[in-house]
Design a protein around this motif. Structure first.
Motif: not given
Length: 523
Positions: A345, A349, A352, A367, A371, A375, A402, A405, A409
């Motif tokens: 993760e 992250a 991103l 971006v 995201a 979510v 997901l 995302v 990025a």
């Protein structure tokens, strides 16, 4: 003027297919019947579909949902509850599938699901309802997912500027995805289809550099085919497919470009693929309406929740959903060590956050929108059904969004920020981090199947030869096959990083407000 990127060498999709197929096969050979979520329900649905029971009457036979299917008696097993959600109990207390071909009418929680996936994998289950048919059905699903991943890598090889999107795909193809691709469950192919939608869509929908108001002619036909096949597959597998495709398109098309749609309409191949996607989308919506596919059953808690409580609970569950998206394995009762989730993760992250803070203008909005949609839309859908259905969302359900995302990025970073050297380092860092986690995930899951996971597990329990239950072909073949697949993927990804001197100097120059021409990847 730079030339159009060369097509991927033939060994690229071949290695991708072999690698992902071997990874999925390792999982297919390691798991017992019902070793992955609801496999018995999906197996009964698949056997029923190939017998002609394509649209059975919706009947509330499983928690208020499902339908009846007539299937070989060997597929009917109701004793898996002796180990499901009891992590310390090995699976030997339950029977595997049998060879009994006697037709038996039985309830299936997947009885209302769209039939496309089940028609593809169901014949072995009907002809050989024991382990031979089950494993063959799993392998058919693995072939379908691996073929799509092969097309994904062929597209990345050609259109990803520094191939940084390969790192995004590595992060998108999580251990739970590999497990599902090696099971009788449409969710694995759905996730891979989501990867295909974004890998093809990112360069496809930014395919033009505008000159005097006119686009360069011609869409890349292979990207069109990959996007069309992925989108049709996505909407045709599960009830969530149509809304997920709409959200994915919103993520891909932001910011809105009217000229793009006019160009799309002028291209005959693009019109045909668009029509095919529209037909599949409408058929999926009609199926959901006729079969009452939005009735997921009743899993509510005892009390009705207020809006504020629902919002709090949905936000709180994201921590668990992210771990599940990486891999809470077996029947959602086999957790890997906590550091594996932290590493996976954190890499996603970092990509991103780096993309958001390092770029400006429309790309930052892209971006943020990607995201936000990934979510907020699932959160809103779960909140809407909290008091009517209950909290039924799992991390694996969210992966088709997901993955987008991470890929958005990666595309922004490689086009606007990173150097070839940085891209190569990040690709190889992801490779070195995530492939060992795949192997560890399989070993932890096999430990759960064979021995159970005690309160204080030991590293020695990762030995596949231990335990009171063993896979039908033995415990070591799945491990060896998994390792072979990981080695193939490692070779492929290591070679994916483009040599610095091979990068066209023109690729480093971009006009921020324009889309990319035939010479390179998308804007």
């Amino acid at each position: 003027m730079t030339t159009e990127p060369a097509r991927a060498p033939r060994w690229v999709p071949l290695l991708a297919f072999i690698g992902f197929f071997l990874m999925s096969t390792g999982w297919a050979l390691a798991a017992p019947y019902e070793g992955t979520p609801d496999e018995i329900e999906h197996a009964k649905r698949a056997a029923g579909v190939v017998a002609g029971q394509i649209a059975p009457k919706p009947v509330p036979v499983k928690a208020g949902s499902g339908a009846y299917q007539t299937v070989p008696g060997g597929l009917i097993r109701d004793d898996a509850s002796c180990w499901i959600h009891k992590a310390s109990v090995p699976v030997g207390c339950a029977r595997g599938p049998g060879n009994d071909r006697t037709p038996v009418k039985t309830p299936s929680g997947a009885g209302r699901y769209p039939p496309l996936y089940y028609a593809a994998v169901g014949l072995p289950l009907r002809l050989w309802p024991g382990y031979p048919g089950l494993i063959l059905a799993r392998l058919i699903g693995a072939v379908l997912a691996s073929a799509l991943m092969a097309a994904v890598f062929a597209a990345l090889w050609r259109w990803s500027k520094y191939r940084l999107m390969v790192a995004g795909v590595l992060l998108a193809f999580t251990p739970i995805t590999a497990e599902l691709c090696g099971a009788v469950n449409p969710n694995g192919l759905e996730i891979v289809a989501g990867i295909g939608v974004f890998v093809a869509g990112l360069p496809l929908f930014a395919r033009y550099r505008w000159r005097s108001g006119e686009p360069d002619p011609g869409w890349d036909r292979r990207l069109l085919a990959l996007f069309g096949i992925s989108a049709i597959t996505l909407v045709s597998l599960r009830t969530s497919g149509p809304p997920w495709l709409l959200v994915a398109l919103a993520m891909l098309l932001a910011p809105y470009r009217p000229r793009l749609f006019r160009a799309l309409w002028r291209d005959r191949a693009a019109r045909l693929w668009s029509a095919g996607i529209a037909v599949a989308f409408l058929a999926a919506v009609a199926w959901t309406y006729v079969m009452k596919g939005t009735n997921f059953g009743d899993f509510r808690s005892a009390q009705q929740l207020r809006k504020g409580q629902i919002a709090w609970l949905v936000a709180e569950r994201w921590r668990g959903w992210l771990d599940e998206a990486v891999g809470v394995l077996a029947f959602l009762d086999a957790r890997m060590p906590s550091w594996t989730y932290l590493i996976w993760e954190s890499l996603a992250a970092a990509m991103l956050i780096w993309a958001f803070v390092a770029v400006r203008g429309s790309d930052r909005w892209r971006v943020a929108i990607a995201a936000g949609l990934a979510v907020l839309v699932p959160s809103a859908m779960q909140a809407y059904g909290a008091n009517s259905t209950g909290f039924i969302t799992q991390g694996r359900y969210l992966l088709p969004l997901l993955v987008g995302v991470v890929l958005v990025a990666a595309e922004v970073l490689e086009r606007r920020v990173v150097t070839p050297v940085q891209a190569r380092s990040l690709i190889r860092l992801c490779l070195l981090c995530v492939l060992p986690i795949h192997l560890l995930g399989l070993l932890v899951t096999m430990m759960r199947y064979q021995q159970g996971i005690p309160a204080y597990p030991s590293v020695s329990q990762l030995n596949p030869s231990k335990g009171s239950w063993h896979p039908v072909l033995g415990s070591w073949p799945p491990v060896f096959i998994e390792v072979a697949g990981l080695v193939v993927i490692a070779i492929l990804v290591w070679r994916a990083a483009r040599p610095v001197d091979a990068v066209d100097a023109g690729d480093a120059v971009e006009e921020p407000q324009l889309a990319v021409s035939h010479s390179g990847p998308a804007a």
